[in-house]
Design an enzyme around this catalytic site. Structure first.
Site, PDB file in Angstrom:
ATOM      1  N   ILE A  39       3.205   1.572  -1.696  1.00  0.00           N
ATOM      2  CA  ILE A  39       2.729   1.750  -3.070  1.00  0.00           C
ATOM      3  C   ILE A  39       1.358   2.401  -3.026  1.00  0.00           C
ATOM      4  CG2 ILE A  39       2.011   0.559  -5.184  1.00  0.00           C
ATOM      5  CD1 ILE A  39       4.102  -1.601  -4.483  1.00  0.00           C
ATOM      6  N   CYS A  85      -0.712   3.285   6.043  1.00  0.00           N
ATOM      7  CA  CYS A  85      -1.609   2.466   5.210  1.00  0.00           C
ATOM      8  C   CYS A  85      -2.689   1.773   6.030  1.00  0.00           C
ATOM      9  CB  CYS A  85      -0.814   1.446   4.403  1.00  0.00           C
ATOM     10  SG  CYS A  85       0.348   2.223   3.247  1.00  0.00           S
TER      11      CYS A  85
END
Length: 219
Positions: free
Chosen positions: A154, A184
């Protein structure tokens, strides 16, 4: 005072084939401006990209291990992300000045939580239990070794209270492609997919799950 829910119609768009990443950025930026200036319809845009590495605003240069694919500065929050065939990327363009289902107006943290919940509920339709983890972006599932792997990413951007970018769900990508980055910024965990979990879902079935779960969170 609680803001009223959004009454702006929502478009679901599924692009056939592969959408060039630069083209997606330009299209999102233009539509976000149209929502803000002209009251254009809100949009969830589902795409598939050619192999691409994208850098968020917090990305570290050293976390790009192997630039074997095109690299883009995405402008979203977060760090490095891979996009490619077999992964469903969902670009979500909503006017966050309005409430959307369980997500209150002007609350970016709640909006991100809503995106996570959307993914969790979509994956639950395949009997895959995905969970949040404090301090780790994305959604995580247990693996056979007793650890956890990431199944969805996300990353969002909000411009004048209109959201763009969104989510990436691993349906059946080449997981080796993730090795060119530290996804990430998290190096101690792996990456998985629906197929990696033994769920041989098609992209169309993943899309159907995403659409069905949307209303449960965003109304």
């Amino acid at each position: 005072m609680t803001a009223p829910p959004s009454t702006c119609p929502l478009d679901w768009i599924v692009s056939e084939g592969r959408t060039p990443y630069a083209e997606a950025l330009s299209a999102m930026e233009a539509h976000v401006a149209a929502i803000r200036a002209e009251g254009a319809r809100e949009r969830v845009w589902l795409v598939e990209h050619d192999p691409t590495y994208t850098a968020g605003t917090s990305a570290k240069a050293d976390d790009l291990r192997d630039a074997r694919f095109p690299v883009f500065n995405a402008g979203r929050g977060g760090q490095w992300t891979y996009h490619g065939p077999g992964q469903r990327t969902g670009y979500v363009m909503l006017d966050l000045q309005n409430a959307h289902g369980s997500v209150p107006a002007r609350d970016i943290r709640a909006y991100v939580h809503g995106l996570e919940e959307w993914m969790i509920r979509a994956l639950d339709r395949f009997n895959v239990r995905a969970e949040r983890r404090e301090g780790r972006v994305g959604l995580w599932v247990a693996n056979r070794a007793g650890g956890e792997d990431k199944i969805a990413a996300i990353g969002v951007r909000v411009t004048r209270w209109v959201s763009w970018h969104g989510v990436a769900l691993n349906v059946d990508p080449d997981l080796d492609h993730f090795s060119g980055i530290v996804p990430c910024g998290i190096s101690e965990f792996g990456v998985t997919s629906l197929h990696g979990q033994g769920v041989l879902a098609t992209m169309e079935e993943a899309d159907a799950a995403l659409k069905a779960a949307w209303g449960e969170v965003f109304g």
